[in-house]
Motif scaffolding. Sequence first.
Motif, mmCIF file in Angstrom:
data_model
loop_
_atom_site.group_PDB
_atom_site.id
_atom_site.type_symbol
_atom_site.label_atom_id
_atom_site.label_comp_id
_atom_site.label_asym_id
_atom_site.label_seq_id
_atom_site.Cartn_x
_atom_site.Cartn_y
_atom_site.Cartn_z
ATOM 1 N N VAL A 104 -15.148 -3.790 5.901
ATOM 2 C CA VAL A 104 -14.873 -4.103 4.497
ATOM 3 C C VAL A 104 -13.378 -4.311 4.346
ATOM 4 O O VAL A 104 -12.587 -3.751 5.124
ATOM 5 N N THR A 105 -13.007 -5.106 3.319
ATOM 6 C CA THR A 105 -11.587 -5.407 3.130
ATOM 7 C C THR A 105 -11.238 -5.297 1.648
ATOM 8 O O THR A 105 -11.945 -5.837 0.787
ATOM 9 N N ALA A 106 -10.148 -4.616 1.364
ATOM 10 C CA ALA A 106 -9.616 -4.503 -0.007
ATOM 11 C C ALA A 106 -8.122 -4.694 0.041
ATOM 12 O O ALA A 106 -7.475 -4.415 1.064
ATOM 13 N N ARG A 107 -7.567 -5.155 -1.064
ATOM 14 C CA ARG A 107 -6.117 -5.353 -1.131
ATOM 15 C C ARG A 107 -5.590 -4.822 -2.453
ATOM 16 O O ARG A 107 -6.326 -4.737 -3.454
ATOM 17 N N ASP A 108 -4.330 -4.478 -2.469
ATOM 18 C CA ASP A 108 -3.677 -4.037 -3.705
ATOM 19 C C ASP A 108 -3.216 -5.283 -4.462
ATOM 20 O O ASP A 108 -2.408 -6.058 -3.950
ATOM 21 N N PRO A 109 -3.722 -5.518 -5.696
ATOM 22 C CA PRO A 109 -3.341 -6.744 -6.414
ATOM 23 C C PRO A 109 -1.927 -6.699 -6.979
ATOM 24 O O PRO A 109 -1.423 -7.731 -7.431
ATOM 25 N N ASP A 110 -1.305 -5.523 -6.963
ATOM 26 C CA ASP A 110 0.041 -5.439 -7.516
ATOM 27 C C ASP A 110 1.018 -6.197 -6.642
ATOM 28 O O ASP A 110 0.787 -6.434 -5.449
ATOM 29 N N SER A 111 2.126 -6.577 -7.297
ATOM 30 C CA SER A 111 3.126 -7.358 -6.565
ATOM 31 C C SER A 111 3.774 -6.556 -5.448
ATOM 32 O O SER A 111 4.246 -7.122 -4.466
ATOM 33 N N THR A 112 3.792 -5.235 -5.580
ATOM 34 C CA THR A 112 4.403 -4.399 -4.536
ATOM 35 C C THR A 112 3.515 -4.314 -3.296
ATOM 36 O O THR A 112 3.997 -4.042 -2.202
ATOM 37 N N GLY A 113 2.217 -4.530 -3.460
ATOM 38 C CA GLY A 113 1.306 -4.595 -2.316
ATOM 39 C C GLY A 113 1.231 -3.323 -1.508
ATOM 40 O O GLY A 113 1.599 -3.292 -0.322
ATOM 41 N N SER A 114 0.744 -2.277 -2.105
ATOM 42 C CA SER A 114 0.629 -1.005 -1.398
ATOM 43 C C SER A 114 -0.437 -1.089 -0.307
ATOM 44 O O SER A 114 -1.410 -1.843 -0.414
ATOM 45 N N VAL A 128 -3.641 0.187 1.908
ATOM 46 C CA VAL A 128 -4.919 0.694 1.429
ATOM 47 C C VAL A 128 -5.571 1.530 2.525
ATOM 48 O O VAL A 128 -5.524 1.168 3.716
ATOM 49 N N ARG A 129 -6.177 2.630 2.114
ATOM 50 C CA ARG A 129 -6.927 3.469 3.033
ATOM 51 C C ARG A 129 -8.387 3.481 2.595
ATOM 52 O O ARG A 129 -8.695 3.477 1.401
ATOM 53 N N TYR A 130 -9.306 3.516 3.662
ATOM 54 C CA TYR A 130 -10.737 3.403 3.412
ATOM 55 C C TYR A 130 -11.428 4.723 3.744
ATOM 56 O O TYR A 130 -11.073 5.404 4.712
ATOM 57 N N PHE A 131 -12.435 5.065 2.939
ATOM 58 C CA PHE A 131 -13.209 6.282 3.155
ATOM 59 C C PHE A 131 -14.653 6.020 2.769
ATOM 60 O O PHE A 131 -14.956 5.147 1.958
#
Length: 536
Positions: free
Chosen positions: A413-423, A425-428
């Motif tokens: 699975v893939t997720a991204r931070d939509p904020d401009s800073t682009g944090s 991401v950790r998956y659980f």
Amino acid sequence: MPKRSEEMLVDLWMSLLLVWITCVPCVSMTPIVGQSKSTQTGGSAAEASGPAEGQRLLSRAKRGWVWNQMFVLEEFSGPDPILVGRLHTDLDVGGKNIKYVLAGEGAGTIFAINELTGDIHAMKRLDREEKAEYTLTAQVVNADTDEPLEPPSEFIIKVQDINDNPPQFNEGPYRAAVPEMSAVGTPVTRVTATDADDPVYGNSAKLVYSILEGQPYFSVEPNSGTIKIALHGMDREMREEYLVVIQAKDMGGHMGGLSGTTTVTVTLMDINDNPPKFSKSLYEFVIPEDLPVGKMGGKVKANDRDIGENSKSTYSIIEGDDQGMFEIVTDGQTQEGILRLKKPIDYESKRSYTLRVEATNVRSEPSSGGPFKDTATVKVVVEDSDEPPVFLKPVYVLEVNENAPVNTVIGAVTARDPDSTGSLVRYFIDRHTDLERQFNINVDDGKITLAKPLDRETDMWHNITVTATEVRNHSQISRAIVAIRVMDINDNAPEFATEYEAFLCENGKPGQYLLILLLINRPHSGGLCLYNRKHY
């Protein structure tokens, strides 16, 4: 009555009395056998100048009296009783012993008669407004026996009016209203005064109206008392209320007339003659990108100097919102324009919007050329919010063969931070959805692996929930559903349904059925069964 007026009236009456003494009319009629003749003369100003209307001589065929109306001025209060007039009969000749008797309204109290001469006097001050005329009867009787010598005759004493009552406005003070900006000559209201004096005799009750206060804004029609607009362009927004003082004067308005006044409060009624006007030409609002749809993002206000319905406006967006992201509605209580979201906004997609909004009056006057409008610019700045990670898909469907070895990679699975800073991401895996811990996920790349072997014949589907969390802000969490389908492999040998035992008769024939054997494969590929039959 003022002392000087009383003195003037005394002088007038003395003059009239002198005229009466020197000019008493002698009225004679041809006597009828057995009857006498009498006359009555009055001592008023009207008689001094000649007979007035209603003062013609009347003859009665059966008695010797000839009667006229008598007149007396009201409010006369000289030192002596007022001589009203004199009665005279043809029987009053020589030494005949006769006397005059007076009866009727006011006889003996208000009016007294000299029994010997027939002179009638007014003993009291009279008021025409209380009683305008008196009906009396006169009779000649024998002075010794009181025996009537003639039948009684009726006559009238009329109280002549003097100007002793000022005009009065019985319905005042008045209030009136007229639309602002009314044309010159527009009627506002009408005032009416009354005068208790005689409207027929002289000008004591002839009224003329004039304006004492309220110019140059208003005028009054002298005869009717109608108040009219006198000044062009009277604006309610400059002044709303005016106090007008109206005078009514009797004697046709001439000098010496009595007067009365009243007030008229005139209120200018509002018309829609002012456009709405924004207090600012530019409004700026900062709206967070996570503001829910339908929520308020800002307020604008167009002020209107009119009042009531004439001040109400509606708002609309006329430029700058091609994508339909915003709407503006009117607050019915405050008359403000409320800017709301119609669609979600995204800081990363577009960071500002420039809108053109318009305020338009709801009502318009036919002659105003409306409706009245005004426009303003609204700049919306989108504020970046710390948003949770976003999965590429809300639901993932993965497949894995049954009996696959542990640590087999099923998918990712893939997720991204939509904020401009682009944090990062950790998956659980939400273990509430994987109580047997059959799956693992790599916290960094989102790869899902087997933790235990799977048997399709036990569970064909496994649904788990995967979370994605920002590294820098653990409160920003997103979730996605992962459906894992276990695929079948041929891992089960066929089995007989039961143990079989067959019996053969000694005289059996070739081809005869002895037993049907049922061979069953365990369900696979969607749970279908294969039945193999053998004939022996």
